[in-house]
Design a protein around this motif. Sequence first.
Motif, PDB file in Angstrom:
ATOM      1  N   HIS A  11       0.818  -1.210   0.000  1.00  0.00           N
ATOM      2  CA  HIS A  11       0.000   0.000   0.000  1.00  0.00           C
ATOM      3  C   HIS A  11       0.852   1.261   0.000  1.00  0.00           C
ATOM      4  O   HIS A  11       0.473   2.275  -0.572  1.00  0.00           O
ATOM      5  CB  HIS A  11      -0.959  -0.021   1.194  1.00  0.00           C
ATOM      6  CG  HIS A  11      -2.051  -1.030   1.056  1.00  0.00           C
ATOM      7  ND1 HIS A  11      -2.239  -2.058   1.947  1.00  0.00           N
ATOM      8  CD2 HIS A  11      -2.987  -1.195   0.089  1.00  0.00           C
ATOM      9  CE1 HIS A  11      -3.270  -2.799   1.545  1.00  0.00           C
ATOM     10  NE2 HIS A  11      -3.735  -2.310   0.422  1.00  0.00           N
ATOM     11  N   ARG A  12       2.004   1.215   0.643  1.00  0.00           N
ATOM     12  CA  ARG A  12       2.906   2.367   0.581  1.00  0.00           C
ATOM     13  C   ARG A  12       3.313   2.631  -0.865  1.00  0.00           C
ATOM     14  O   ARG A  12       3.281   3.781  -1.325  1.00  0.00           O
ATOM     15  CB  ARG A  12       4.162   2.124   1.431  1.00  0.00           C
ATOM     16  CG  ARG A  12       5.181   3.257   1.323  1.00  0.00           C
ATOM     17  CD  ARG A  12       6.421   3.019   2.156  1.00  0.00           C
ATOM     18  NE  ARG A  12       7.177   1.834   1.775  1.00  0.00           N
ATOM     19  CZ  ARG A  12       8.019   1.777   0.735  1.00  0.00           C
ATOM     20  NH1 ARG A  12       8.197   2.821  -0.035  1.00  0.00           N
ATOM     21  NH2 ARG A  12       8.663   0.661   0.470  1.00  0.00           N
ATOM     22  N   LEU A  13       3.661   1.559  -1.573  1.00  0.00           N
ATOM     23  CA  LEU A  13       4.090   1.728  -2.956  1.00  0.00           C
ATOM     24  C   LEU A  13       2.940   2.240  -3.828  1.00  0.00           C
ATOM     25  O   LEU A  13       3.154   3.084  -4.692  1.00  0.00           O
ATOM     26  CB  LEU A  13       4.624   0.395  -3.501  1.00  0.00           C
ATOM     27  CG  LEU A  13       5.926  -0.056  -2.837  1.00  0.00           C
ATOM     28  CD1 LEU A  13       6.322  -1.454  -3.279  1.00  0.00           C
ATOM     29  CD2 LEU A  13       7.057   0.941  -3.149  1.00  0.00           C
ATOM     30  N   GLU A  14       1.744   1.759  -3.566  1.00  0.00           N
ATOM     31  CA  GLU A  14       0.593   2.227  -4.335  1.00  0.00           C
ATOM     32  C   GLU A  14       0.384   3.730  -4.150  1.00  0.00           C
ATOM     33  O   GLU A  14      -0.053   4.419  -5.064  1.00  0.00           O
ATOM     34  CB  GLU A  14      -0.668   1.470  -3.917  1.00  0.00           C
ATOM     35  CG  GLU A  14      -0.753   0.067  -4.502  1.00  0.00           C
ATOM     36  CD  GLU A  14      -1.888  -0.751  -3.889  1.00  0.00           C
ATOM     37  OE1 GLU A  14      -2.018  -1.922  -4.267  1.00  0.00           O
ATOM     38  OE2 GLU A  14      -2.627  -0.212  -3.042  1.00  0.00           O
ATOM     39  N   LEU A  15       0.687   4.210  -2.966  1.00  0.00           N
ATOM     40  CA  LEU A  15       0.535   5.647  -2.700  1.00  0.00           C
ATOM     41  C   LEU A  15       1.786   6.413  -3.122  1.00  0.00           C
ATOM     42  O   LEU A  15       1.877   7.618  -2.900  1.00  0.00           O
ATOM     43  CB  LEU A  15       0.255   5.875  -1.209  1.00  0.00           C
ATOM     44  CG  LEU A  15      -1.113   5.392  -0.713  1.00  0.00           C
ATOM     45  CD1 LEU A  15      -1.238   5.613   0.782  1.00  0.00           C
ATOM     46  CD2 LEU A  15      -2.236   6.116  -1.445  1.00  0.00           C
ATOM     47  N   GLU A  21       9.569   9.108   3.510  1.00  0.00           N
ATOM     48  CA  GLU A  21       8.383   9.959   3.652  1.00  0.00           C
ATOM     49  C   GLU A  21       7.420   9.382   4.688  1.00  0.00           C
ATOM     50  O   GLU A  21       6.951  10.087   5.590  1.00  0.00           O
ATOM     51  CB  GLU A  21       7.673  10.110   2.305  1.00  0.00           C
ATOM     52  CG  GLU A  21       8.441  10.967   1.316  1.00  0.00           C
ATOM     53  CD  GLU A  21       7.880  10.895  -0.101  1.00  0.00           C
ATOM     54  OE1 GLU A  21       8.105  11.849  -0.875  1.00  0.00           O
ATOM     55  OE2 GLU A  21       7.235   9.888  -0.458  1.00  0.00           O
ATOM     56  N   LEU A  22       7.160   8.092   4.556  1.00  0.00           N
ATOM     57  CA  LEU A  22       6.284   7.439   5.530  1.00  0.00           C
ATOM     58  C   LEU A  22       6.907   7.532   6.921  1.00  0.00           C
ATOM     59  O   LEU A  22       6.225   7.841   7.900  1.00  0.00           O
ATOM     60  CB  LEU A  22       6.079   5.972   5.141  1.00  0.00           C
ATOM     61  CG  LEU A  22       5.219   5.134   6.078  1.00  0.00           C
ATOM     62  CD1 LEU A  22       3.845   5.748   6.249  1.00  0.00           C
ATOM     63  CD2 LEU A  22       5.109   3.699   5.579  1.00  0.00           C
ATOM     64  N   GLY A  23       8.203   7.289   6.969  1.00  0.00           N
ATOM     65  CA  GLY A  23       8.906   7.357   8.239  1.00  0.00           C
ATOM     66  C   GLY A  23       8.762   8.697   8.920  1.00  0.00           C
ATOM     67  O   GLY A  23       8.474   8.767  10.119  1.00  0.00           O
ATOM     68  N   HIS A  32      14.211   2.175   9.953  1.00  0.00           N
ATOM     69  CA  HIS A  32      13.299   1.348  10.736  1.00  0.00           C
ATOM     70  C   HIS A  32      12.102   0.888   9.907  1.00  0.00           C
ATOM     71  O   HIS A  32      11.633  -0.241  10.066  1.00  0.00           O
ATOM     72  CB  HIS A  32      12.837   2.090  11.989  1.00  0.00           C
ATOM     73  CG  HIS A  32      12.324   1.165  13.036  1.00  0.00           C
ATOM     74  ND1 HIS A  32      11.048   1.204  13.515  1.00  0.00           N
ATOM     75  CD2 HIS A  32      12.903   0.119  13.655  1.00  0.00           C
ATOM     76  CE1 HIS A  32      10.877   0.232  14.405  1.00  0.00           C
ATOM     77  NE2 HIS A  32      11.980  -0.429  14.512  1.00  0.00           N
ATOM     78  N   ILE A  33      11.612   1.743   9.024  1.00  0.00           N
ATOM     79  CA  ILE A  33      10.546   1.318   8.111  1.00  0.00           C
ATOM     80  C   ILE A  33      11.039   0.121   7.294  1.00  0.00           C
ATOM     81  O   ILE A  33      10.307  -0.862   7.111  1.00  0.00           O
ATOM     82  CB  ILE A  33      10.152   2.466   7.166  1.00  0.00           C
ATOM     83  CG1 ILE A  33       9.724   3.706   7.974  1.00  0.00           C
ATOM     84  CG2 ILE A  33       9.031   2.030   6.239  1.00  0.00           C
ATOM     85  CD1 ILE A  33       8.482   3.554   8.753  1.00  0.00           C
ATOM     86  N   SER A  34      12.255   0.204   6.844  1.00  0.00           N
ATOM     87  CA  SER A  34      12.824  -0.904   6.090  1.00  0.00           C
ATOM     88  C   SER A  34      12.795  -2.191   6.902  1.00  0.00           C
ATOM     89  O   SER A  34      12.332  -3.231   6.437  1.00  0.00           O
ATOM     90  CB  SER A  34      14.256  -0.562   5.683  1.00  0.00           C
ATOM     91  OG  SER A  34      14.891  -1.692   5.122  1.00  0.00           O
TER      92      SER A  34
END
Lengths: 92, 92
Positions: A11-15, A21-23, A32-34
């Motif tokens: 869903h992150r990639l879809e957005l 950015e999400l982080g 950490h997101i990774s």
Amino acid sequence: MSEILKLLKKHRLELKLKQSELGSKLGLPQSHISKIEQGATDPRLSTVTDMARLLNQELVLVPREMLPLIKSLISGEDAQKPMWAIDEEDEQ
Amino acid sequence: MSEILKLLKKHRLELKLKQSELGSKLGLPQSHISKIEQGATDPRLSTVTDMARLLNQELVLVPREMLPLIKSLISGEDAQKPMWAIDEEDEQ
DNA sequence: ATGATATATATGTAATAGTATATATTCATG
DNA sequence: CATGAATATATACTATTACATATATATCAT
């Protein structure tokens, strides 16, 4: 590896959001997101909940017996065009 | 306080499990189950997932737009008797 | 009330999520 | 092939949870 974490990445990639950015929206470093997306860490419930919400998702508890129904609803939901149409030649 | 944690407690009670029973199935002390149910701790995703599964539930990521539909499906699911019946006098 | 059972609270320790930063990969593109 | 952008990995540090154990309250039947 958790299905949920895989879906969060999808869903992150879809957005079209970067991990960084999400982080920063979450107050977490890109690294950490990774780790979370790779299943290399076992995040806290609140972290996953927050992450989901930023991606227009919600974490829901579903009775096992309703899982097939609900999964089929969800997997059909992202269709841009209907998966079928009435068999009319004069359709737009 | 997380909706999910409240529901986990509700489902434990429905299954007539004690905190200590659920705890030992999970390998966690009763005291920790208590903390989780009270929202006094922020458990890891894997802990919540395991807990849910022992209670015949599953943690699912739902698109926000489908939340009303899915919640209504779930909340209607626990009815012991049908909420309506065909209007026949000779019904059993 | 008394006793039994279930849950909540308290304290301490070890494990690990999360922080901060830097570097290494991967992958597209000129 | 070189350059740059995104992601993955590494290290060291901090904060907080998992967990063990013990104790204290509820809660409820008798």
